[in-house]
Design an enzyme around this catalytic site. Sequence first.
Site, PDB file in Angstrom:
ATOM      1  N   GLU A 118       0.788  -1.231   0.000  1.00 53.91           N
ATOM      2  CA  GLU A 118       0.000   0.000   0.000  1.00 53.91           C
ATOM      3  C   GLU A 118       0.823   1.286   0.000  1.00 53.91           C
ATOM      4  O   GLU A 118       0.353   2.308  -0.504  1.00 53.91           O
ATOM      5  CB  GLU A 118      -0.939   0.004   1.220  1.00 53.91           C
ATOM      6  CG  GLU A 118      -1.939  -1.137   1.250  1.00 53.91           C
ATOM      7  CD  GLU A 118      -2.932  -1.063   0.103  1.00 53.91           C
ATOM      8  OE1 GLU A 118      -3.146   0.038  -0.428  1.00 53.91           O
ATOM      9  OE2 GLU A 118      -3.502  -2.106  -0.267  1.00 53.91           O
ATOM     10  N   SER A 402     -59.935  -9.646  -2.993  1.00 54.19           N
ATOM     11  CA  SER A 402     -60.976  -8.629  -2.841  1.00 54.19           C
ATOM     12  C   SER A 402     -60.518  -7.369  -2.112  1.00 54.19           C
ATOM     13  O   SER A 402     -61.272  -6.398  -2.041  1.00 54.19           O
ATOM     14  CB  SER A 402     -62.187  -9.223  -2.118  1.00 54.19           C
ATOM     15  OG  SER A 402     -62.847 -10.156  -2.960  1.00 54.19           O
TER      16      SER A 402
END
Length: 785
Positions: A118, A402
């Site tokens: 890194e 319904s």
Amino acid sequence: MSSHNEPRETRMSRHADERQRAEAGPQKPRRGGWRTFRRILYVIVAVIVLGLLAGAGLFFYYAQSAPQISKSALSSDASTRVYDADGKVISRLGAQNRTYVKAKNIPILLAKAVISTEDKRFYKNNGIDPVRILGAAFANVTGSSLGMQGGSTLTQQLVKLSVFSTAASDRTLKRKAQEAWLALKVDHDYSKPQILEYYINKVYMGNGVYGMQTAAQYYYGKKLTELNLAQLAQLAGMPQSPVSYDPIKYPQYAKKRRDLVLQSMAKSKVITSEQAQQAQATSISSGLVKDHSLTSATSAHTTKVVDAYLKQVYQELKNKGYNTTTGGLKVYTNLDMGAQKRLYNIVNTNNYVNFPSSKFQVGSTIVNPNNGKVVAMIGGRKTGNVTFGLNRAVQTDRSSASTAKPLMDYGPAIEYLYYPTYEPVKDTAFTYPGTTKSLYDWDRKYQGTITMRKALYESRNIPAVRTLQNVGIKKATTFLNGLGMSFDKTLTLQNGIGLYISSEQEAAAYAAFANGGTYYKPYLVSKVVTQDGKAHNYTSTGKKAMSSATAFMLTDMMKDVITNENGSGRSAAISGLYQAGKTGTDSYPDDYADKVPDGATMDSWFTGYTKNYAVSVWTGYDKQFQTGHYVSESQTSIAQEIYKYEMSYLAQQSPNSNWTAPSTVTETKQNGNTEYYVTGHAGTVSDTTSTSQYGSTNTTSSSAYSSNGQVTTNSSSRTTTSTTESSTSKESSSTEQKPTGGDDDNTDSSTTSSTTTTSSASSTSTANSTSETNNHTNAASDAES
């Protein structure tokens, strides 16, 4: 003569001059040219100096507004914390998968591997590294970096993980300047070993794991100090792309990355070439474990209770562009933990409801009608130790039966046609236009002309579809759009007794009835705070979906669903509570009806509300066509019972107030009953159904109530243009419904099957409509404040 000699002399003179200049050698540049060159040089230098000064000024200007960075921010995890409505943590994604390791316990080889990978100049730079930036730029151009290092130092990466959002939209010049400034401060205030310690503990390592110590436990079942060189190199290389370099899921990419780390270590003389080659020869799967269990910061029980709600929270965050794995977010939700726990207990124990089996499923959503906040959600019952499993509360592949009638049939009829609650509607033989397919009610009987109120609370199918036909598919669809529902395909008459929507959508739609006609898109996330401390607040902007008259009259009719002795939702009754609601049961298609008992259904719903809460409940089986996976006639009340027990709890913490009629509604008495009509529209209303549309069994006269409340026959009162849409093209399972026996709310089988039948168009129809769809999208959007 002179005219011929003159040019010759001129040429001779010119040649002589050229010989003299050649013999004299190079001449000095003229003074004027040098001055021009100097001026250009001065300008270039001035531009560079001014650019540097401007850049420095901009840098310090941005640096002044940089957020504060503390030791706790550097050392804490970057997990996403989720809070309930009371500000209590209910989940910490990533935090449960993090074990902190002190600098003294970090293996030297790991530290050197991280630095080699890194930030090779980590011990030489002061937090930022101009040499590294130039080197990274050159490597990117030449392609010589092997993907090992970018322009940011390890310290800058730590700052980014600790303070800033990782969203792409935040990768601005301002953020880069602030990042560099804070990196300088961190390097000044903390030692290199401390910085390395914070970094190793903070980085995301995939699969919800943070920190390399926890990653060692997750992937290898060991501590960092117990790992070999190849394993340490693997962990050191993962932070750049933890998903792609997962040694379990993508071993080929993981090995390539690990080998690059080993080569970098050898190049930096951290290890020998022989050690690097030996480690590279090690299988990438060597030492990997299958058991990835880790200690959870949130109890297993709490995780189960909120699983469906959390899944939907993360979906909302994703839709808003947030990264929940590396963002370090604080997410504040609308979750009422008390309501959530009660709902969980109702569906997962037998203390309230007797469930037929552990496979019997539930999906439910609770919404605050006054703002759209989703306060609780259940995605299933008896789900085991599954995290983020199927969330049945938001699935849209089951018919709402319904419960669609107030949304698509009666609501639009009041809104657009000014139907009163006592509107006469026909419960007579009905054939879908353009077909020979008949529609029946649950009892396979006809009641003749009845009121719209009675048709609703008894859940009669034929009057509902006739009403929809009078309204028209176009207007009904517009009404649904106003309630947050849009569909990829044109709806049909069949959808008047069954829409493919979720309990979340339905709860939000019914909430508009409860609050007087305003629709709020349901939402779970109220605020997100990013790592830099910036707060993003979210609300739902209310949009008027119907008149207050429509909302009130529907509510008044739906009260009878629960309270009337013939109402279909009597099992949801709560003594003394002002509430309204609607049932829904979805019968099996005819080709399967003989395989289940009479009255058995695939789905059973109940959606009800007070002025403070709207609750929608779906019940059924995931595999409804599997043997025994039906909802029996007696079990259709389970959805109502779940609603009743949950609403009873909710009612204890909110006022019990009734709805009052708005000024646009007028009360009247019809047959001794209290009824309502839209003010100014009290006249008798005709049923304009034509014989040609319904077939020879339909009557041509239109019954209506006269001013004295008696049923009369009248064809001259206010008329309504009947719709020209018909279900003529590829209707879903347009087969005649068989008797189902005593179920109080079965819909036509055409709403449930995916079988399609093509029929010729009716002579009176001018537009064909396509089969219903089970796809949907929300029409409204969140408003960020």
